[in-house]
Design a protein around this motif. Structure first.
Motif, PDB file in Angstrom:
ATOM      1  N   ASP A  80      -8.109  11.304 -15.611  1.00 17.28           N
ATOM      2  CA  ASP A  80      -7.821  10.231 -14.663  1.00 17.28           C
ATOM      3  C   ASP A  80      -8.536  10.438 -13.332  1.00 17.28           C
ATOM      4  O   ASP A  80      -9.305   9.586 -12.898  1.00 17.28           O
ATOM      5  CB  ASP A  80      -6.309  10.096 -14.430  1.00 17.28           C
ATOM      6  N   CYS A  81      -8.297  11.578 -12.690  1.00 18.10           N
ATOM      7  CA  CYS A  81      -8.837  11.792 -11.342  1.00 18.10           C
ATOM      8  C   CYS A  81     -10.085  12.674 -11.329  1.00 18.10           C
ATOM      9  O   CYS A  81     -10.710  12.820 -10.286  1.00 18.10           O
ATOM     10  CB  CYS A  81      -7.760  12.384 -10.435  1.00 18.10           C
ATOM     11  N   ARG A  82     -10.427  13.278 -12.451  1.00 20.42           N
ATOM     12  CA  ARG A  82     -11.610  14.143 -12.607  1.00 20.42           C
ATOM     13  C   ARG A  82     -11.508  15.475 -11.863  1.00 20.42           C
ATOM     14  O   ARG A  82     -12.472  16.218 -11.809  1.00 20.42           O
ATOM     15  CB  ARG A  82     -12.903  13.423 -12.197  1.00 20.42           C
ATOM     16  N   GLU A  83     -10.349  15.765 -11.264  1.00 23.63           N
ATOM     17  CA  GLU A  83     -10.140  17.063 -10.625  1.00 23.63           C
ATOM     18  C   GLU A  83      -9.874  18.106 -11.712  1.00 23.63           C
ATOM     19  O   GLU A  83      -9.466  17.763 -12.822  1.00 23.63           O
ATOM     20  CB  GLU A  83      -8.944  16.997  -9.664  1.00 23.63           C
ATOM     21  N   PRO A  84     -10.098  19.389 -11.409  1.00 23.57           N
ATOM     22  CA  PRO A  84      -9.835  20.426 -12.416  1.00 23.57           C
ATOM     23  C   PRO A  84      -8.359  20.472 -12.804  1.00 23.57           C
ATOM     24  O   PRO A  84      -7.477  20.349 -11.959  1.00 23.57           O
ATOM     25  CB  PRO A  84     -10.240  21.720 -11.713  1.00 23.57           C
ATOM     26  N   VAL A  85      -8.115  20.647 -14.087  1.00 24.38           N
ATOM     27  CA  VAL A  85      -6.755  20.873 -14.577  1.00 24.38           C
ATOM     28  C   VAL A  85      -6.473  22.350 -14.323  1.00 24.38           C
ATOM     29  O   VAL A  85      -7.309  23.202 -14.650  1.00 24.38           O
ATOM     30  CB  VAL A  85      -6.647  20.540 -16.082  1.00 24.38           C
ATOM     31  N   PRO A  86      -5.331  22.697 -13.722  1.00 28.34           N
ATOM     32  CA  PRO A  86      -5.042  24.098 -13.415  1.00 28.34           C
ATOM     33  C   PRO A  86      -5.138  24.991 -14.666  1.00 28.34           C
ATOM     34  O   PRO A  86      -4.713  24.604 -15.757  1.00 28.34           O
ATOM     35  CB  PRO A  86      -3.610  24.068 -12.878  1.00 28.34           C
ATOM     36  N   ALA A  87      -5.691  26.173 -14.468  1.00 21.70           N
ATOM     37  CA  ALA A  87      -5.889  27.113 -15.574  1.00 21.70           C
ATOM     38  C   ALA A  87      -4.575  27.427 -16.285  1.00 21.70           C
ATOM     39  O   ALA A  87      -4.542  27.523 -17.512  1.00 21.70           O
ATOM     40  CB  ALA A  87      -6.540  28.395 -15.061  1.00 21.70           C
ATOM     41  N   GLY A  88      -3.493  27.567 -15.528  1.00 22.66           N
ATOM     42  CA  GLY A  88      -2.192  27.856 -16.135  1.00 22.66           C
ATOM     43  C   GLY A  88      -1.735  26.745 -17.063  1.00 22.66           C
ATOM     44  O   GLY A  88      -1.133  26.999 -18.106  1.00 22.66           O
ATOM     45  N   ARG A  89      -2.015  25.518 -16.677  1.00 22.21           N
ATOM     46  CA  ARG A  89      -1.654  24.379 -17.534  1.00 22.21           C
ATOM     47  C   ARG A  89      -2.461  24.415 -18.826  1.00 22.21           C
ATOM     48  O   ARG A  89      -1.934  24.187 -19.903  1.00 22.21           O
ATOM     49  CB  ARG A  89      -1.881  23.064 -16.789  1.00 22.21           C
ATOM     50  N   LEU A  90      -3.759  24.698 -18.718  1.00 26.63           N
ATOM     51  CA  LEU A  90      -4.594  24.768 -19.918  1.00 26.63           C
ATOM     52  C   LEU A  90      -4.212  25.959 -20.795  1.00 26.63           C
ATOM     53  O   LEU A  90      -4.320  25.888 -22.021  1.00 26.63           O
ATOM     54  CB  LEU A  90      -6.071  24.834 -19.544  1.00 26.63           C
ATOM     55  N   GLU A  91      -3.768  27.027 -20.168  1.00 25.47           N
ATOM     56  CA  GLU A  91      -3.320  28.195 -20.934  1.00 25.47           C
ATOM     57  C   GLU A  91      -2.086  27.825 -21.755  1.00 25.47           C
ATOM     58  O   GLU A  91      -1.976  28.177 -22.927  1.00 25.47           O
ATOM     59  CB  GLU A  91      -3.004  29.349 -19.979  1.00 25.47           C
ATOM     60  N   ALA A  92      -1.164  27.107 -21.131  1.00 24.43           N
ATOM     61  CA  ALA A  92       0.074  26.712 -21.812  1.00 24.43           C
ATOM     62  C   ALA A  92      -0.146  25.556 -22.786  1.00 24.43           C
ATOM     63  O   ALA A  92       0.469  25.502 -23.844  1.00 24.43           O
ATOM     64  CB  ALA A  92       1.127  26.319 -20.779  1.00 24.43           C
ATOM     65  N   ARG A  93      -0.993  24.617 -22.397  1.00 23.57           N
ATOM     66  CA  ARG A  93      -1.248  23.420 -23.204  1.00 23.57           C
ATOM     67  C   ARG A  93      -2.750  23.184 -23.274  1.00 23.57           C
ATOM     68  O   ARG A  93      -3.287  22.382 -22.507  1.00 23.57           O
ATOM     69  CB  ARG A  93      -0.583  22.191 -22.579  1.00 23.57           C
ATOM     70  N   PRO A  94      -3.471  23.875 -24.157  1.00 18.41           N
ATOM     71  CA  PRO A  94      -4.925  23.738 -24.186  1.00 18.41           C
ATOM     72  C   PRO A  94      -5.396  22.308 -24.443  1.00 18.41           C
ATOM     73  O   PRO A  94      -6.524  21.955 -24.126  1.00 18.41           O
ATOM     74  CB  PRO A  94      -5.379  24.673 -25.300  1.00 18.41           C
ATOM     75  N   GLU A  95      -4.532  21.472 -24.979  1.00 20.25           N
ATOM     76  CA  GLU A  95      -4.906  20.083 -25.244  1.00 20.25           C
ATOM     77  C   GLU A  95      -4.665  19.170 -24.049  1.00 20.25           C
ATOM     78  O   GLU A  95      -4.971  17.963 -24.107  1.00 20.25           O
ATOM     79  CB  GLU A  95      -4.151  19.550 -26.475  1.00 20.25           C
ATOM     80  N   ALA A  96      -4.148  19.718 -22.947  1.00 22.92           N
ATOM     81  CA  ALA A  96      -3.824  18.905 -21.769  1.00 22.92           C
ATOM     82  C   ALA A  96      -5.047  18.137 -21.279  1.00 22.92           C
ATOM     83  O   ALA A  96      -6.113  18.704 -21.082  1.00 22.92           O
ATOM     84  CB  ALA A  96      -3.276  19.780 -20.649  1.00 22.92           C
ATOM     85  N   ALA A  97      -4.869  16.836 -21.067  1.00 24.30           N
ATOM     86  CA  ALA A  97      -5.962  15.969 -20.628  1.00 24.30           C
ATOM     87  C   ALA A  97      -5.872  15.638 -19.148  1.00 24.30           C
ATOM     88  O   ALA A  97      -6.840  15.168 -18.564  1.00 24.30           O
ATOM     89  CB  ALA A  97      -5.951  14.669 -21.432  1.00 24.30           C
ATOM     90  N   ARG A  98      -4.718  15.896 -18.550  1.00 24.53           N
ATOM     91  CA  ARG A  98      -4.490  15.491 -17.166  1.00 24.53           C
ATOM     92  C   ARG A  98      -3.957  16.638 -16.334  1.00 24.53           C
ATOM     93  O   ARG A  98      -3.273  17.519 -16.843  1.00 24.53           O
ATOM     94  CB  ARG A  98      -3.482  14.342 -17.121  1.00 24.53           C
TER      95      ARG A  98
END
Length: 110
Positions: A80-98
């Motif tokens: 949505d905003c093109r900002e980086p998704v926090p690393a912790g969020r990607l670690e917990a939910r690698p499929e996170a899109a936002r």
């Protein structure tokens, strides 16, 4: 999380989801003599299986989309905003899109 690790985790998740979906879509159980209470229990089990199938199918779609984002070179950026998704969020939910903020906005709109 680096892209190689993310891809490995996503591909593992996809394989697990495919196995789970296969089990949930399994052949119907043969009809046998059962009481009315047992039939009600079967309906509840079928409803539960359908709900699990819906969740697994939705998550499978999210994993496939994340793999596509890796291939397009935009993995780890909020769709949505093109900002980086926090690393912790990607670690917990690698499929996170936002990012957390955009995901919160999306959920409030629902």
């Amino acid at each position: 999380m680096d892209v190689t690790t993310a891809r490995e985790r996503l591909e593992f998740m996809l394989a697990e989801l495919d196995r789970s979906i296969g089990v949930l879509r399994g052949d119907p159980v043969a009809v046998r003599d059962r009481s009315t209470a047992d039939a009600g229990s079967d309906l509840t089990d079928a409803d539960r299986a359908q709900a699990m199938l819906t969740v697994a199918t939705t998550q499978r779609h999210a994993v496939i989309e994340a793999i596509k984002r890796i291939e397009e070179g935009v993995y780890g950026r909020c769709v949505d905003c093109r900002e980086p998704v926090p690393a912790g969020r990607l670690e917990a939910r690698p499929e996170a899109a936002r990012c957390v903020q955009c995901q919160g906005k999306r959920e409030r709109r629902r």
